[in-house]
Structures are given as C-alpha cells and as structure tokens.
Design an enzyme around this catalytic site. Structure first.
Site, short mmCIF file in Angstrom:
data_model
loop_
_atom_site.label_atom_id
_atom_site.label_comp_id
_atom_site.label_asym_id
_atom_site.label_seq_id
_atom_site.Cartn_x
_atom_site.Cartn_y
_atom_site.Cartn_z
N GLU A 65 12.48 -5.11 -4.15
CA GLU A 65 11.50 -5.21 -5.22
C GLU A 65 12.12 -5.05 -6.60
OE1 GLU A 65 8.15 -2.61 -4.71
OE2 GLU A 65 7.38 -3.00 -6.72
N GLY B 35 0.82 -1.22 0.00
CA GLY B 35 0.00 0.00 0.00
C GLY B 35 0.84 1.26 0.00
N SER C 293 1.10 3.59 -3.29
CA SER C 293 0.53 4.61 -4.18
C SER C 293 -0.83 5.11 -3.70
CB SER C 293 0.36 4.04 -5.58
OG SER C 293 1.59 3.59 -6.09
C1 LIG Z 1 1.03 -3.10 -13.07
C2 LIG Z 1 1.21 -2.15 -11.95
C3 LIG Z 1 1.19 -2.63 -10.65
C4 LIG Z 1 1.32 -1.75 -9.58
N1 LIG Z 1 1.26 -2.26 -8.30
C5 LIG Z 1 1.34 -1.41 -7.25
C6 LIG Z 1 1.18 -1.89 -5.91
O1 LIG Z 1 0.99 -3.09 -5.68
N2 LIG Z 1 1.24 -1.02 -4.89
C7 LIG Z 1 1.45 0.31 -5.09
O2 LIG Z 1 1.52 1.04 -4.12
N3 LIG Z 1 1.59 0.83 -6.35
C8 LIG Z 1 1.53 -0.02 -7.43
N4 LIG Z 1 1.65 0.49 -8.71
C9 LIG Z 1 1.77 1.93 -8.89
C10 LIG Z 1 3.13 2.40 -9.38
O3 LIG Z 1 4.09 2.33 -8.36
C11 LIG Z 1 2.93 3.82 -9.92
O4 LIG Z 1 2.16 3.72 -11.10
C12 LIG Z 1 4.19 4.56 -10.23
O5 LIG Z 1 4.93 4.80 -9.06
C13 LIG Z 1 3.94 5.87 -10.98
O6 LIG Z 1 2.96 6.67 -10.38
P1 LIG Z 1 1.75 7.25 -11.24
O7 LIG Z 1 1.12 6.10 -11.94
O8 LIG Z 1 0.93 8.06 -10.32
O9 LIG Z 1 2.40 8.18 -12.36
P2 LIG Z 1 2.85 9.70 -12.22
O10 LIG Z 1 3.61 9.87 -10.94
O11 LIG Z 1 1.69 10.59 -12.44
O12 LIG Z 1 3.87 9.82 -13.43
C14 LIG Z 1 3.50 9.90 -14.81
C15 LIG Z 1 4.75 10.09 -15.64
O13 LIG Z 1 5.44 11.29 -15.27
C16 LIG Z 1 6.76 11.00 -14.91
N5 LIG Z 1 7.19 11.83 -13.79
C17 LIG Z 1 6.56 12.03 -12.61
N6 LIG Z 1 7.28 12.83 -11.83
C18 LIG Z 1 8.39 13.15 -12.50
C19 LIG Z 1 9.54 13.95 -12.22
N7 LIG Z 1 9.71 14.55 -11.05
N8 LIG Z 1 10.49 14.04 -13.17
C20 LIG Z 1 10.36 13.39 -14.36
N9 LIG Z 1 9.30 12.65 -14.68
C21 LIG Z 1 8.34 12.51 -13.77
C22 LIG Z 1 6.75 9.54 -14.48
O14 LIG Z 1 8.03 8.96 -14.57
C23 LIG Z 1 5.76 8.96 -15.45
O15 LIG Z 1 6.43 8.70 -16.65
C24 LIG Z 1 1.51 -0.37 -9.80
C25 LIG Z 1 1.54 0.11 -11.11
C26 LIG Z 1 1.39 -0.75 -12.19
C27 LIG Z 1 1.38 -0.20 -13.56
#
Ligand SMILES: Cc1cc2nc3c(=O)[nH]c(=O)nc-3n(C[C@H](O)[C@H](O)[C@H](O)COP(=O)(O)OP(=O)(O)OC[C@H]3O[C@@H](n4cnc5c(N)ncnc54)[C@H](O)[C@@H]3O)c2cc1C
Lengths: 379, 233
Positions: A248, A131, A133
C-alpha cells in the site's frame, strides 16, 4: 546504511511498447473527465472504465492466467499504473482490489477463495475495501476489537470498522478481526474475507471535508460468514496485514496524486516562465524525479520477493510531504483567487483541501517515521 | 554490486584510510586518477557506477581531499559532487545513530526517545533520497557514455535535490549530537562543513532550479512525464 541498497528497476519484456500501447488505448478509452477528477484519480470511481481496462488486460496483470490474470511481471504492472495515474485515469473502483486484495488472496487465500474472487478482480468488476481501522484502533492497529466467533455454521462477527474507503461500492472487505476471545494486542487476530451483502452488515457514509463520500462506517451485527471466509492461517492476521501495508505504501500513487497540478503549473507558466516560477518548477521536478527513483527501486525489491517495509515507508513519507507541499508552494507564488474557475485555480483549491489526508491514509506520518526509526535500529 | 566494484571499494576504503592522515598522495599512487581512463590507454576502464561508489567512500572518509577533481573532468564535477554528498550524508547518519544509541540522558539512550527517533527518520529519508538520485545519475551517465550534456536533466535534478538535503541533514545531525558535535575534536564537522561547502559548489540551488525549471517549461506539462519515462535507463 545497510538494508538500504538500491534495487535496479529492470522489467522484462518491451516496456517502451507496453507504455505506447497503453497511451494509445487511453487516448481512445479514457473518459473526458474534468481536470479536478483527473487530479485525485485513484479515488475516482468509474466501473465502466474499470471493466474496459480489465478487458484490455490492464487489471490483475500479475495474477496467474488460471485465475483470469495476465501472468505479467510486477514491474510491468508498475509501469501500467504509473501511466494510468499520470494520465489521471479514473481507477478508483478497482484500485484497492487490484493493488492489495488480489495479491493477498493469491498469497494467503485458499484455492476456493482464489477461484471465487480473483477472476472478477482481474475483469475489473469486483471491488474490495480494507477493514483495518476502528474507532478505538487507528494508529494503534493492534487495539482491534471487532470479534469473529467460530460457530458450527461459520464465523459470527460483531463490532465496527471505520474510515473504510469504498465500502459503499465494494463487494468484499478484507477485515482484520479478533478470532480468539480475550486475546490482546497483535495475537489472536485473523483476516476474514467478507461478502458485504451478508445480512447483519450496515454501511453508513462519512462525508469528508471536501464534501465527498469516499469513506464509511461499517457495522457488524451478528453477521454470519462461512468457515471458508478465513484468509490464511488462524491467528496470523497481524503478519498478513503487515505484508499488505508494504504494497500500500510505496506505489507511484504516493507521488503522482497531485501530478495534475504540476502539469497545470507548467502549462500555465508557458515556455518562458518568470524566474521564481522556473525555480519552483525546477524544485518540484527534482523532488518528483527523486521520488520516482525511490519508488521504482522499492517496487523492484518487492518484485524480488523481499519485504521492503522501511523503503516503502521512506517513499510514503517523502511522497506525502511532496504532495502536501506542492499545492501550498504553488499557492504562494501564483496569482489566483480562491473562487477562480480556471483549471489551475480549481486544482489548487481541490488539492489544498484534499492534502491533509495524504499523510493520514495508509498510516500517519508519525507512525511511518516510527517504522523508519525501527529500520535504523533505534527501536 | 559486481565483484569487481566490491573489490574496487575495498581498495578505496584502505587507501582513503591511509590518505586520511597523510593526504592525497596514496590516492594518486594507487591510480585512482585513471579510474575513468580506458583499459587500452592503461587505465582502469571504470564506469560512472564505479566512480559513484568510490566517491561516496571519499565523501565519508576524506571529504576534504580533491578526489573528485582527480577522477573526473570539469563538466562532470557537479555529478561527482552529488556522489561525495551522498557519501558524507550517509556517514553523518551512521554517526548520528551510533551516538544516540550510546549517549544516555534521563536514564536511557537518546535513541529510545520518540522525538529523537522521528528526527532521525526525517534525516534518513533525505539521505536515502540523495543515494537514489546519485544512483539514477550514474545509470544515466553510463548509458550516455559520460556525456554531461546528454545527462543534463539528471545532473540538474540530482545536484538540486542533494543541495536541498544539506540543510535538513546537517541540522538534524548536529541537533542529535548536542555540544559534542560542535567540537573540533569530534568527527561530525569533517562531514557537515564539506556538505555546507558542496551545496554552493558547482551550482547552488537557484542555479540548478533555473536550469531544470526552464528545461521543463520548454517541454510542457505532459512533455515532462514523457521525457522522464523515456529516460529510464
Ligand atoms: C482518506 C482516508 C482514507 C482512509 N481509508 C481507510 C481504509 O480504507 N481502511 C482503513 O482501515 N482505514 C482507512 N483510513 C484510516 C487511517 O488508516 C487512519 O486515519 C490512520 O491510521 C490514523 O488513525 P486515526 O485517524 O484514528 O488517528 P489517531 O490514531 O487518533 O492519531 C491522531 C494523531 O496522533 C498521532 N499519534 C497516534 N499515536 C501516536 C504515537 N504512539 N506516537 C506519536 N504520535 C501518535 C498520529 O500520528 C496522528 O497524527 C483512512 C484515512 C483517511 C484519512
């Protein structure tokens, strides 16, 4: 490059017979699952298989025997998980609990937590989810808002987690929450071990673009968990989570989740492939061979008690690129219709669709490169 | 690293520094040609782990001198080239990091810009990958007692992976340096030009990809995994 020394992968014990035993066990016990299910096997949920694997001593291998574990060396566990992945075994049910949650509970958890949760994890019966995100906290994990307030009866939790893989079949969630009202960024955060059947918790499915239900939204509405749910020290959540992410990011799952496609490509091409296909097989093999060396050296460093954040990130970055590239490069060269039903075509279709997630889960490409840049002294 | 190897590397650094100005003679005189020769025959009795370490230093310090030819025979030249490449790439990365930490534009060091950081992270991954295959190759050559044929899989994989890293490493190194990196005066070309040359030497990408690809095709899909795991040193 300092700090990038290679660690020799030198597991104790008889590794050849460990491999042979597991291969023999898999030959008898692995369900005859479909080639596509085998491809993304660490997402394949099969509790019967997990229990059988636990009973055979291949789950919770590194946990102490007093908690039901196998007292094995981390590198013996490494060998076992790479064999499981290469075979496409359905390890998804217990995967996160075994990889991440159990070591965290062992390292930071209370005696009560260890006794309560570790034996079930080692039996392959108790499943966990991560938990971290939230809708407002993805890449910027320090923006976590879910709040746990300490009351006389325990911690009262309000807020929301998202993208939680496996929450719908998990028994527990290890959650990063804010335990200090008004705190900002990475201070005032703690980790709580939450039983998911606690009243006030709602889990809603999110269907992904492949049509699968792997991840979820999890809502906390005045959910009350006991004081003993706190893992480690109050306010140390950030530090603990960082340690967790090292586990991880560097495992063999970072380059073996598309392995079935390489196998299918080689088998379809046969012993005397056309030059262009031989070239592609050669290139993919060289890449995988390299990734395996990097991953094993990082595992050895983790096993030695160090914290290889940068190495783990290198494995993830190169591994994700390899796995995303592979289906595209295969598609560019084989003659195969999108709707064809042979193994290679079905695998290709499934992995092309799954592959965008590889560089998101566990930290995005940009975030991972940022960690590497920090390791290079640029930040 | 063992004490003996650390000492060997210290010697190599000192000798190669001298050779940088006067040519191969000091390297020959210091006896590096006897690195792989057994002690009973008056040599140093080193293994490929030693050769890998020394050639990486050569790749950093004296990439234009024929140190690999001095140390190893014909069949091991592809392997030796991988070590040289690993060293030169490592040095190119160090130069690049030093440069972006000092050069200021827009009022701050270039290294503080996220775009520059991301490029260098990509480059570092490639450098790290080549270091890893060079180490794996060394381990294999040592268990195979320097039999190049027995280490055929590792040689092909390592040279191919190193070749493929050259494009990324040289282009990012030059990009982050700007025009100064394109001058005869600055050190970068002393590394990047040999890297470009080594990519084609002792087998280009296509050569090794064919060799490895055919080897793997003969093994079959499952056979690839069995072979890889059976080859762990
Ligand atoms: C299949 C899958 C399984 C997952 N499982 C889990 C889980 O079990 N538990 C959990 O907690 N989370 C989980 N996640 C979530 C995952 O960790 C997040 O999707 C990830 O950390 C990115 O966050 P976001 O999706 O909010 O994208 P955002 O943070 O909105 O980012 C969107 C884009 O902008 C870029 N970006 C953002 N900030 C910056 C910056 N400062 N500089 C440059 N680029 C930037 C990112 O790299 C990305 O390309 C999962 C995701 C997927 C796809």
């Amino acid at each position: 490059m300092q700090g990038f020394a290679l660690y020799p992968f030198d597991p104790p014990g008889d590794i050849a017979s460990l491999r042979a035993d597991l291969r023999a066990w898999l030959a008898v016990n692995q369900p005859q699952s479909d080639v596509v299910a085998r491809a993304n096997c660490w997402a394949s949920f099969d509790p019967d298989f997990s229990c059988a694997l636990g009973a055979a001593g291949y789950v919770g291998m590194t946990l102490p025997a007093r908690y039901g574990g196998g007292d094995r060396h981390p590198l013996e566990r490494y060998v076992v998980i790479e064999e499981l992945l290469a075979a496409g075994a359905p390890v998804g049910a217990h995967w996160i609990a075994d990889r991440q949650t159990a070591p965290l509970i062992l390292r930071y958890g209370s005696e009560e937590q260890r006794e309560r949760y570790l034996p079930g994890i080692a039996r392959g019966e108790l499943y966990a989810c991560i938990g971290l995100s939230e809708p407002g906290a993805g890449s910027d994990l320090a923006a976590v808002r879910t709040m746990a307030r300490e009351t006389a009866d325990g911690w009262r939790i309000n807020g929301q987690k998202i993208w939680t893989t496996g929450a719908h079949f998990s028994h527990i969630m290890l959650a990063l929450v804010r335990t200090e009202e008004g705190s900002e960024r990475n201070v005032g955060l703690s980790q709580l071990l939450i039983d998911l059947d606690t009243p006030g918790i709602t889990i809603r499915p999110i269907i992904d673009m492949a049509g699968h239900h792997d991840f979820n939204e999890v809502f906390f509405d005045d959910a009350l968990v006991p004081h003993g749910a706190l893992v480690g020290e109050h306010g140390q959540g950030w530090k603990q989570v960082t340690a967790e992410l090292g586990l991880e990011r560097s495992g063999p799952e970072r380059y073996l989740s598309s392995h079935a496609l390489l196998v299918a490509l080689i088998d379809t091409a046969g012993p005397d492939p056309a030059p262009a296909i031989a070239t592609l097989i050669g290139e993919l093999t060289a890449e995988m061979w390299t990734l395996r060396q990097l991953s094993m050296s990082t595992a050895a460093k983790l096993a030695a008690g160090e914290d290889p954040m940068v190495e783990a990130s290198v494995v993830k970055e190169l591994g994700n690129a390899f796995e995303q590239d592979m289906p595209r490069r295969v598609q560019a060269i084989v003659t195969s219709g999108w709707d064809d039903e042979d193994d290679l075509a079905r695998l290709l279709r499934a992995l092309l669709i799954a592959s965008p997630s590889f560089s998101l889960r566990g930290g995005t490409r940009e975030v991972i490169r940022g960690i590497i840049a920090r390791g290079l002294g640029l930040r | 690293m063992s004490d003996a190897r650390a000492l060997l590397c210290d010697t190599a650094r000192a000798v190669f520094a001298e050779a940088e100005t006067v040519g191969i003679a000091p390297i020959e005189e210091a006896g590096f040609g006897l690195l792989l020769v057994a002690e009973e025959q008056g040599g140093f009795g080193g293994d490929w782990g030693d050769v890998n370490a020394v050639l990486q230093i050569a790749g950093m310090a004296v990439p234009d001198l024929p140190v690999a030819e001095l140390i190893a025979g014909e069949t091991l030249q592809p392997a030796a080239t991988v070590s040289l490449m690993a060293g030169a790439m490592d040095r190119a990365l160090t130069l690049s990091i030093d440069h972006v930490n000092t050069r200021q534009q827009f009022g701050r060091p270039l290294g503080k810009f996220q775009a520059v950081q991301q490029s260098l992270a990509v480059m570092a991954c490639e450098v790290r990958a080549v270091g890893a295959v060079a180490a794996a190759l060394a381990a294999r050559l040592d268990t195979a007692k320097l039999d190049a044929a027995a280490a055929g899989f590792e040689i092909a994989a390592a040279k191919l992976r190193a070749n493929r890293a050259v494009g990324v490493v040289t282009s990012i190194a030059h990009q982050v340096h700007g025009a100064i990196g394109f001058t005869a005066e600055y050190e970068l070309h002393r590394l990047t030009v040999p890297l470009m040359r080594w990519r084609g030497a002792h087998g280009n990408d296509d050569h090794w990809a064919q060799i490895l690809g055919r080897q793997v095709a003969a093994l079959g899909g499952r056979g690839l995994w069995d072979t890889m795991t059976a080859r762990d040193a």
